[in-house]
Design a protein around this motif. Structure first.
Motif, PDB file in Angstrom:
ATOM      1  N   GLN A  37      12.250 -33.497 -27.220  1.00 56.08           N
ATOM      2  CA  GLN A  37      12.039 -32.753 -28.902  1.00 56.08           C
ATOM      3  C   GLN A  37      11.651 -34.234 -29.698  1.00 56.08           C
ATOM      4  O   GLN A  37      11.604 -35.270 -29.094  1.00 56.08           O
ATOM      5  N   ILE A  38      11.303 -33.324 -30.857  1.00 59.65           N
ATOM      6  CA  ILE A  38      11.314 -34.853 -31.778  1.00 59.65           C
ATOM      7  C   ILE A  38      11.853 -34.731 -32.922  1.00 59.65           C
ATOM      8  O   ILE A  38      12.264 -33.761 -33.884  1.00 59.65           O
ATOM      9  N   THR A  39      12.265 -35.946 -33.779  1.00 59.15           N
ATOM     10  CA  THR A  39      13.071 -36.462 -34.720  1.00 59.15           C
ATOM     11  C   THR A  39      12.508 -36.695 -35.935  1.00 59.15           C
ATOM     12  O   THR A  39      11.715 -37.353 -35.842  1.00 59.15           O
ATOM     13  N   GLU A  40      12.433 -35.938 -37.333  1.00 62.32           N
ATOM     14  CA  GLU A  40      12.101 -37.556 -38.604  1.00 62.32           C
ATOM     15  C   GLU A  40      13.225 -37.411 -39.216  1.00 62.32           C
ATOM     16  O   GLU A  40      13.370 -36.530 -39.735  1.00 62.32           O
ATOM     17  N   GLY A  41      13.044 -38.861 -39.498  1.00 55.71           N
ATOM     18  CA  GLY A  41      14.951 -39.274 -40.028  1.00 55.71           C
ATOM     19  C   GLY A  41      15.905 -38.518 -39.213  1.00 55.71           C
ATOM     20  O   GLY A  41      15.992 -38.793 -37.854  1.00 55.71           O
ATOM     21  N   ARG A  42      16.535 -37.398 -39.816  1.00 54.16           N
ATOM     22  CA  ARG A  42      17.208 -36.281 -39.205  1.00 54.16           C
ATOM     23  C   ARG A  42      17.713 -35.414 -38.375  1.00 54.16           C
ATOM     24  O   ARG A  42      18.225 -34.792 -38.250  1.00 54.16           O
ATOM     25  N   MET A  43      15.723 -34.691 -39.239  1.00 55.31           N
ATOM     26  CA  MET A  43      15.699 -33.532 -39.022  1.00 55.31           C
ATOM     27  C   MET A  43      14.559 -33.327 -37.650  1.00 55.31           C
ATOM     28  O   MET A  43      14.056 -33.807 -37.323  1.00 55.31           O
ATOM     29  N   LEU A  44      15.447 -32.294 -36.865  1.00 58.74           N
ATOM     30  CA  LEU A  44      14.295 -31.683 -35.822  1.00 58.74           C
ATOM     31  C   LEU A  44      13.377 -31.344 -36.126  1.00 58.74           C
ATOM     32  O   LEU A  44      13.632 -29.830 -36.591  1.00 58.74           O
ATOM     33  N   VAL A  45      12.354 -31.555 -35.665  1.00 60.19           N
ATOM     34  CA  VAL A  45      10.649 -31.208 -36.338  1.00 60.19           C
ATOM     35  C   VAL A  45      10.720 -30.700 -35.217  1.00 60.19           C
ATOM     36  O   VAL A  45       9.170 -29.433 -35.441  1.00 60.19           O
ATOM     37  N   SER A  46      10.424 -30.902 -33.777  1.00 65.06           N
ATOM     38  CA  SER A  46       9.897 -29.991 -33.185  1.00 65.06           C
ATOM     39  C   SER A  46      10.967 -30.176 -31.257  1.00 65.06           C
ATOM     40  O   SER A  46      11.768 -30.895 -31.041  1.00 65.06           O
ATOM     41  N   ASN A  47      10.833 -29.097 -31.110  1.00 69.59           N
ATOM     42  CA  ASN A  47      12.009 -29.182 -29.864  1.00 69.59           C
ATOM     43  C   ASN A  47      11.132 -27.441 -29.239  1.00 69.59           C
ATOM     44  O   ASN A  47      11.235 -26.547 -28.662  1.00 69.59           O
ATOM     45  N   ARG A  53       2.626 -35.908 -34.452  1.00 70.96           N
ATOM     46  CA  ARG A  53       4.431 -36.619 -35.412  1.00 70.96           C
ATOM     47  C   ARG A  53       4.031 -37.499 -33.918  1.00 70.96           C
ATOM     48  O   ARG A  53       6.027 -37.829 -34.150  1.00 70.96           O
TER      49      ARG A  53
END
Length: 113
Positions: A29-39, A57
């Motif tokens: 899982q990759i997040t940017e800020g508080r948003m999950l951008v890749s799962n 990312r």
């Protein structure tokens, strides 16, 4: 000759060593800020597109499944060496502390199979 039981083990690799066709052993899982951008779930077979997205990312590592071709004897000896080394590292740690015990168990699980 020593008996060999072929098993799969989890290995962490830097992203530049991960290849298309490898299977994730753990969710990625990759997040940017508080948003999950890749799962990507465990069991996901990585594609070139996935790898390009992960690089874009700035992912650094992935935990993938790898066939372990070591013999049972070699695997057992290497695991014993890893456990012994970890005991040496933690020799002054307070193993009655739950956080320390969990940390020790996590490292032992990471270093052995």
């Amino acid at each position: 000759m020593s008996k060999s039981t072929t098993i799969e083990r989890q290995r962490y690799f830097p992203l530049h060593e991960v290849k298309a066709g490898m299977v994730l052993a753990r969710p990625l899982q990759i997040t940017e800020g508080r948003m999950l951008v890749s799962n990507m779930p465990a069991g996901h077979v990585l594609t070139e597109t996935d790898l390009a997205q992960l690089r874009a990312r700035h992912a650094q590592y992935a935990c993938v499944l790898e066939t372990d071709w070591r013999s049972d004897l070699v695997r057992s000896r290497q695991n014993a060496l890893q456990a012994s080394r970890l005991e040496q590292i933690f020799r002054h740690a307070d193993m009655n502390d739950p956080t320390t015990r969990m940390f020790h168990a996590a490292i032992l699980g990471y270093r052995t199979i």
